[in-house]
Design an enzyme around this catalytic site. Structure first.
Site, PDB file in Angstrom:
ATOM      1  N   ARG A  85       0.754  -1.370   0.113  1.00  0.00           N
ATOM      2  CA  ARG A  85      -0.059   0.055  -0.044  1.00  0.00           C
ATOM      3  C   ARG A  85       0.942   1.092  -0.144  1.00  0.00           C
ATOM      4  O   ARG A  85       0.570   2.452   0.790  1.00  0.00           O
ATOM      5  CB  ARG A  85      -0.943   0.197   1.072  1.00  0.00           C
ATOM      6  CG  ARG A  85      -2.003  -1.109   1.323  1.00  0.00           C
ATOM      7  CD  ARG A  85      -2.976  -0.982  -0.068  1.00  0.00           C
ATOM      8  NE  ARG A  85      -3.805  -2.192  -0.132  1.00  0.00           N
ATOM      9  CZ  ARG A  85      -3.675  -3.346  -0.644  1.00  0.00           C
ATOM     10  NH1 ARG A  85      -2.363  -3.449  -1.381  1.00  0.00           N
ATOM     11  NH2 ARG A  85      -4.273  -4.286  -0.522  1.00  0.00           N
TER      12      ARG A  85
ATOM     13  N   SER B  36     -11.598   0.301   2.707  1.00  0.00           N
ATOM     14  CA  SER B  36     -10.907  -0.231   3.576  1.00  0.00           C
ATOM     15  C   SER B  36     -10.039   0.864   4.310  1.00  0.00           C
ATOM     16  O   SER B  36      -9.454   1.850   3.805  1.00  0.00           O
ATOM     17  CB  SER B  36      -9.582  -0.869   3.174  1.00  0.00           C
ATOM     18  OG  SER B  36      -9.981  -2.313   2.753  1.00  0.00           O
TER      19      SER B  36
ATOM     20  N   GLU C   8      -5.325   3.856   6.089  1.00  0.00           N
ATOM     21  CA  GLU C   8      -5.250   3.280   4.592  1.00  0.00           C
ATOM     22  C   GLU C   8      -5.876   4.535   3.808  1.00  0.00           C
ATOM     23  O   GLU C   8      -5.670   5.093   2.595  1.00  0.00           O
ATOM     24  CB  GLU C   8      -5.827   2.257   4.154  1.00  0.00           C
ATOM     25  CG  GLU C   8      -5.732   1.853   2.819  1.00  0.00           C
ATOM     26  CD  GLU C   8      -5.880   0.175   2.327  1.00  0.00           C
ATOM     27  OE1 GLU C   8      -6.801   0.108   1.468  1.00  0.00           O
ATOM     28  OE2 GLU C   8      -5.543  -0.420   3.124  1.00  0.00           O
TER      29      GLU C   8
END
Length: 308
Positions: free
Chosen positions: A181, A230, A300
């Protein structure tokens, strides 16, 4: 909630950027382009006509004006006080897709799902995972977007970007410095295009894989709610949703924001939440998870702008 207007920068910018072809809008509401539907305005919203227009704007934009980029708004909280400076949103000039053999070239404004579909229609395997990411290609490049066993790094060949000085860069896969990520590309780079490589496969099998991903998302994620996807990254050796659940946060409510009952790594706007309530709920979840498990969850979701 009424947010005070920022000073109007458009007249000065129009004078400083006489060859600009894109659209400048002062105090532009941007809450409705985010999936949470919250937040204050952009001081200036710039929608460039194409990559050259973007490069021109950045090359001539006064250095003291901050620049923020938004995509489809799926993994984003815009704070209630709005976003100072210039907010750039890539539109029609960045939505082309071209397939050539096993190669797919896509603009940064193309939704991930459209790239997955283009690959499937061309009989190219290896990009179906993009069906599970509710964002655009620019965001996938910035954070090595991934889902259902695949990540952007697995299919990317190269990317194009414009830096804050208006210079155009072509980055190889190695240049992107992908980790979980995250991309190591400079923060001021605005991605404009990606080139992917697929693997020849059977159209029916690829489409079936995409259908499985779609069914799984519908069964396990609150995709019909106002959510940002998310919320937290999975810490090494852990699943974020399991830590949130173990901390007793399933269904937790703060104001008009809630931790999803369906999937605890999703926050939901119950209808008229503020950005402060959604972000505050996320911080409370982080506090409880740290208290119960000793693990610090990392956001995130990108959070931009000023508090009200």
């Amino acid at each position: 909630m009424t947010t005070p207007a920022f000073p109007d920068l458009v007249p000065a910018l129009a004078a400083a950027l006489p060859e600009l072809r894109g659209k400048l809008t002062a105090n532009a509401p941007i809450a409705d382009v985010t999936w949470f539907r919250v937040g204050g305005p952009a001081q200036v919203l710039f929608q460039p006509a194409d990559e050259a227009d973007l490069a021109y704007a950045l090359a001539h934009l006064p250095a003291e004006i901050p620049v923020t980029v938004i995509g489809l708004g799926s993994n984003l909280i815009v704070r209630d006080g709005g976003v100072p400076g210039m907010v750039i949103r890539l539109g029609r000039g960045f939505t082309d897709i071209a397939v050539d053999g096993t190669t797919i070239v896509a603009g940064a404004g193309v939704p991930d799902v459209k790239v997955a579909r283009a690959a499937a229609d061309a009989g190219l395997a290896g990009l179906a995972f993009l069906r599970g990411i509710p964002g655009a290609i620019g965001g996938a490049l910035r954070m090595n977007g991934g889902a259902y066993g695949g990540e952007t790094k697995d299919a990317l060949m190269s990317a194009r970007a414009v830096d804050r000085a208006g210079r155009i860069h072509i980055l190889s896969l190695d240049d992107m410095g992908f980790t979980y990520r995250h991309s190591a590309a400079p923060e001021d780079f605005i991605f404009t295009q990606a080139t992917f490589r697929g693997t020849p496969g059977e159209v029916a099998e690829i489409q079936a894989e995409m259908e499985r991903i779609t069914s799984s998302r519908e069964a396990t994620q609150p995709i019909k709610s106002r959510t940002g996807g998310s919320t937290f990254k999975n810490p090494p050796g852990h699943k974020a949703w399991q830590l949130v659940d173990a901390a007793g946060c399933r269904g937790l409510v703060l104001g008009r924001a809630q931790v999803s009952e369906m999937h605890t790594n999703f926050l939901i706007n119950l209808g008229c939440a503020t950005a402060a309530e959604i972000e505050g709920l996320g911080e409370e979840v982080r506090r409880r998870v740290l208290e119960t498990s000793g693990v610090t969850l990392e956001w995130e979701i990108k959070r931009i702008g000023l508090p009200a």
